[in-house]
Design an enzyme around this catalytic site. Structure first.
Site, PDB file in Angstrom:
ATOM      1  N   HIS A   1       0.854  -1.180   0.000  1.00 31.27           N
ATOM      2  CA  HIS A   1       0.000   0.000   0.000  1.00 31.27           C
ATOM      3  C   HIS A   1       0.892   1.233   0.000  1.00 31.27           C
ATOM      4  O   HIS A   1       1.684   1.434   0.928  1.00 31.27           O
ATOM      5  CB  HIS A   1      -0.924  -0.004   1.215  1.00 31.27           C
ATOM      6  CG  HIS A   1      -1.975  -1.062   1.155  1.00 31.27           C
ATOM      7  ND1 HIS A   1      -2.407  -1.759   2.263  1.00 31.27           N
ATOM      8  CD2 HIS A   1      -2.698  -1.544   0.101  1.00 31.27           C
ATOM      9  CE1 HIS A   1      -3.347  -2.614   1.903  1.00 31.27           C
ATOM     10  NE2 HIS A   1      -3.537  -2.497   0.598  1.00 31.27           N
TER      11      HIS A   1
ATOM     12  N   GLU B   1       1.510   3.553   2.971  1.00 35.28           N
ATOM     13  CA  GLU B   1       2.180   2.993   4.153  1.00 35.28           C
ATOM     14  C   GLU B   1       3.694   3.029   3.935  1.00 35.28           C
ATOM     15  O   GLU B   1       4.401   2.024   4.031  1.00 35.28           O
ATOM     16  CB  GLU B   1       1.678   1.574   4.405  1.00 35.28           C
ATOM     17  CG  GLU B   1       0.176   1.529   4.691  1.00 35.28           C
ATOM     18  CD  GLU B   1      -0.417   0.132   4.683  1.00 35.28           C
ATOM     19  OE1 GLU B   1       0.359  -0.852   4.557  1.00 35.28           O
ATOM     20  OE2 GLU B   1      -1.651   0.013   4.781  1.00 35.28           O
TER      21      GLU B   1
ATOM     22  N   HIS C   1       2.756  -4.026   6.995  1.00 34.11           N
ATOM     23  CA  HIS C   1       1.690  -3.056   6.755  1.00 34.11           C
ATOM     24  C   HIS C   1       1.621  -2.073   7.918  1.00 34.11           C
ATOM     25  O   HIS C   1       2.343  -2.198   8.912  1.00 34.11           O
ATOM     26  CB  HIS C   1       0.338  -3.763   6.601  1.00 34.11           C
ATOM     27  CG  HIS C   1       0.150  -4.441   5.281  1.00 34.11           C
ATOM     28  ND1 HIS C   1      -0.334  -3.793   4.170  1.00 34.11           N
ATOM     29  CD2 HIS C   1       0.395  -5.716   4.894  1.00 34.11           C
ATOM     30  CE1 HIS C   1      -0.389  -4.640   3.142  1.00 34.11           C
ATOM     31  NE2 HIS C   1       0.065  -5.819   3.564  1.00 34.11           N
TER      32      HIS C   1
ATOM     33  N   GLU D   1       1.670  -5.611  11.209  1.00 31.90           N
ATOM     34  CA  GLU D   1       1.161  -4.241  11.133  1.00 31.90           C
ATOM     35  C   GLU D   1       1.828  -3.371  12.188  1.00 31.90           C
ATOM     36  O   GLU D   1       1.691  -3.624  13.385  1.00 31.90           O
ATOM     37  CB  GLU D   1      -0.351  -4.227  11.345  1.00 31.90           C
ATOM     38  CG  GLU D   1      -1.152  -4.843  10.213  1.00 31.90           C
ATOM     39  CD  GLU D   1      -1.792  -3.789   9.315  1.00 31.90           C
ATOM     40  OE1 GLU D   1      -1.602  -2.583   9.570  1.00 31.90           O
ATOM     41  OE2 GLU D   1      -2.491  -4.191   8.372  1.00 31.90           O
TER      42      GLU D   1
END
Length: 240
Positions: free
Chosen positions: A47, A50, A161, A216
């Site tokens: 992404h 990010e 992430h 994450e």
């Protein structure tokens, strides 16, 4: 994959181009010095919003010489999104909803707006839409990453992430690396997210029989992220 020169600030890594993005940018993987089967594959910045995950991956590459690991590292899996500051690639597709697995759906995926206050991360505020693509595996970044996984056949994939500060671990992942990473960074471990991620990379990996950890990190400055997360990640990549 075509081998290219290694950056002069990285020691011992072999850089190869494994594909091209929708916008024509090179997709690059850093390979360990030893031309032996890899142990693992770390992926960052699927992404584009990010960016901190790509910076963490870069710090790992700088700290770990390529002759001291059996891991491969993709620092930026979505270079178009990173340059544009968007979650999606140049075609507006969320790559982490584009993988051809059983959960893929043609319906748009709802996500939180980037940079939303953590206290507002509640389902009614999940208002940003992401396209899963016109069909499963439609995007060149998705196709190239699948081909890379099939070529390398890693025993474990770690998908970086942000920003929900947890580890998503599905069936088949060895307990030891999960426990060590969770203890090192103080992250909670879950087996499912509150809202599903149809067409996600880790679900496709599960169907290929390849264990995956979705790691994450939180939204924070790079020094704080490095202090919290690099020790455990470095230990994992060094096989210590």
């Amino acid at each position: 994959m075509a081998e290219t020169g290694t950056s002069n600030v990285l020691c011992g890594w072999r850089e190869q181009e494994y594909g091209r993005s929708r916008g024509g940018l090179p997709l690059r993987v850093q390979l360990p010095a030893a031309r032996a089967p890899v142990e693992g594959l770390l992926i960052a910045a699927q992404h584009g919003e990010e960016a901190e995950t790509g910076l963490l991956a870069r710090r790992l590459l700088e700290r770990i010489p390529g002759d001291q690991t059996r891991w491969a590292v993709v620092q930026v899996a979505n270079p178009d999104g990173l340059l544009n500051g968007t979650r999606q690639n140049a075609a507006g597709v969320d790559l982490n909803r584009n993988f051809p697995c059983a959960s893929w759906s043609p319906e748009p995926s709802f996500t939180f707006p980037p940079g939303i206050d953590p206290e507002l991360r509640e389902l009614p505020n999940r208002t940003s839409r992401s396209s899963p693509g016109p069909k499963p595996g439609s995007e060149p970044e998705t196709q190239a990453l699948m081909a890379l996984v099939q070529e390398l056949q890693p025993r474990l994939v770690l998908d970086l992430h942000a920003p929900i500060e947890l580890m998503l671990v599905r069936d088949g992942v060895p307990r030891e690396p999960v426990e060590r990473l969770a203890e090192s960074a103080g992250l909670r471990v879950v087996s499912e997210l509150e809202v599903g991620s149809p067409g996600a990379f880790d679900e496709w990996l599960l169907e290929q029989g390849i264990p995956a950890i979705v790691y994450e990190v939180e939204h924070a400055g790079l020094p704080q992220l490095c202090l919290r997360h690099l020790p455990g990640l470095e230990q994992l990549l060094r096989g210590a």
